[in-house]
Write a protein that holds these residues in place. Structure first.
Motif, PDB file in Angstrom:
ATOM      1  N   GLY A 142      69.682 -66.831  16.782  1.00 35.79           N
ATOM      2  CA  GLY A 142      69.907 -66.634  15.354  1.00 35.79           C
ATOM      3  C   GLY A 142      71.195 -65.947  14.996  1.00 35.79           C
ATOM      4  O   GLY A 142      71.285 -65.286  13.950  1.00 35.79           O
ATOM      5  N   THR A 242      68.703 -60.599  10.041  1.00 34.60           N
ATOM      6  CA  THR A 242      67.791 -61.670   9.656  1.00 34.60           C
ATOM      7  C   THR A 242      66.505 -61.666  10.484  1.00 34.60           C
ATOM      8  O   THR A 242      66.472 -61.202  11.628  1.00 34.60           O
ATOM      9  N   ASP A 244      65.192 -64.399  11.577  1.00 37.08           N
ATOM     10  CA  ASP A 244      65.401 -65.377  12.644  1.00 37.08           C
ATOM     11  C   ASP A 244      66.037 -64.746  13.884  1.00 37.08           C
ATOM     12  O   ASP A 244      65.706 -65.111  15.017  1.00 37.08           O
ATOM     13  N   HIS A 245      66.963 -63.816  13.692  1.00 37.86           N
ATOM     14  CA  HIS A 245      67.570 -63.164  14.849  1.00 37.86           C
ATOM     15  C   HIS A 245      66.534 -62.340  15.604  1.00 37.86           C
ATOM     16  O   HIS A 245      66.475 -62.381  16.841  1.00 37.86           O
ATOM     17  N   GLU A 247      63.386 -62.830  15.726  1.00 38.53           N
ATOM     18  CA  GLU A 247      62.517 -63.796  16.413  1.00 38.53           C
ATOM     19  C   GLU A 247      63.216 -64.386  17.634  1.00 38.53           C
ATOM     20  O   GLU A 247      62.592 -64.566  18.692  1.00 38.53           O
ATOM     21  N   GLY A 248      64.506 -64.669  17.504  1.00 42.38           N
ATOM     22  CA  GLY A 248      65.256 -65.235  18.626  1.00 42.38           C
ATOM     23  C   GLY A 248      65.295 -64.296  19.821  1.00 42.38           C
ATOM     24  O   GLY A 248      65.111 -64.726  20.970  1.00 42.38           O
ATOM     25  N   PHE A 260      61.829 -70.383  14.237  1.00 45.83           N
ATOM     26  CA  PHE A 260      62.695 -69.948  13.152  1.00 45.83           C
ATOM     27  C   PHE A 260      62.156 -70.387  11.798  1.00 45.83           C
ATOM     28  O   PHE A 260      61.510 -71.445  11.676  1.00 45.83           O
TER      29      PHE A 260
END
Length: 263
Positions: A142, A242, A244-245, A247-248, A260
């Motif tokens: 992310g 974020t 998403d980051h 989660e990444g 994502f």
């Protein structure tokens, strides 16, 4: 002339007119932490001032060139005040390497990924062994590329292909990277033999004329590179915030595919 400089994370060996800079964190596939980045900047600046060195070779100790940025730094809860100095050090490293009045070669074995690949792209010539793996893989956690990657990829590939390489984030072998135009040479057999041949060829040429051409082009493009590095710095901090980051990174640690959500 033969000189050796050894620090904890950066080794330098000078033989004649050639300096070899070796990233020395083999246990972490030469992941680049802030101490290594500062060490590289220091050694590159020292070499830049030497009139006796014409060629600089970058390589990694052990099984990889560099796996990218140190994952421990990504896991830390750095604020903007902590993060920006790290990004400024990366910018200093890339500008120093790109602009130095020497001919530069990245000799890639194993992985050159993320920031490690950006670092290689800042050199004049990349030679990769055939089974090496190259990736601009920030997207998988992310993030956006940094280390001037937007500048180098756009220069090498054009805007459209640069976006595709960044968005895909896939691992490429040396032949794939060469076909795209990301690297200049694939070592068909032994990497050291290919490197020695390249160095020998360059040393037989009017090197100062080659360096002057490099400097003219680097001076012309330097303001654009500096602008890109500044944009990457601020944009990367936004990406670190974020969902998403996060989660990444979590998926990377848990060795699973990330989920994502675009936020």
């Amino acid at each position: 002339m033969s000189i050796n400089f050894i620090t904890d994370k950066v080794n330098v060996k000078v033989i004649g007119r050639v300096a070899t800079i070796e990233m020395n964190r083999p246990e972490s596939l030469n992941a680049m932490d802030s101490e290594m980045i500062r060490g590289l900047v220091c050694k590159l600046k020292e070499i830049s001032e030497s009139d006796e060195i014409d060629i600089v070779v970058l390589r990694g100790k052990g099984r990889a060139f560099s796996a990218g940025g140190d994952i421990k730094s990504m896991l830390s809860n750095m604020t903007e005040n902590d993060f920006y100095p790290v990004m400024d050090s990366i910018s200093e490293l890339i500008v120093t390497l790109y602009s130095m009045p020497k001919l530069t070669i990245s000799a890639i074995t194993g992985a050159a990924a993320g920031l490690g690949f950006s670092f290689a792209l800042a050199t004049d010539h990349i030679i990769a062994e055939k089974n090496s793996k190259l990736a601009m893989n920030f997207i998988g956690i992310g993030l956006i590329p940094d280390g001037g990657a937007h500048f180098f990829l756009e220069k090498k590939l054009g805007e459209s292909k640069a976006k595709q390489v960044i968005w895909d984030g896939k691992m490429m072998d040396a032949d794939e990277a060469f076909a795209l135009g990301l690297i200049e040479e694939v070592a068909e057999a032994n990497l050291q033999e290919a490197l020695d041949a390249r160095i020998s060829d360059w040393l037989s040429r009017p090197v100062q004329a080659m360096i002057k051409t490099k400097k003219i082009l680097a001076d012309m493009h330097r303001p654009y590179l500096l602008k890109i590095l500044e944009l990457e710095k601020h944009s990367q901090q936004k990406m670190r915030e974020t969902i998403d980051h996060q989660e990444g990174i979590k998926a990377f640690i848990e060795k699973r595919q990330p989920k994502f959500i675009g936020k």
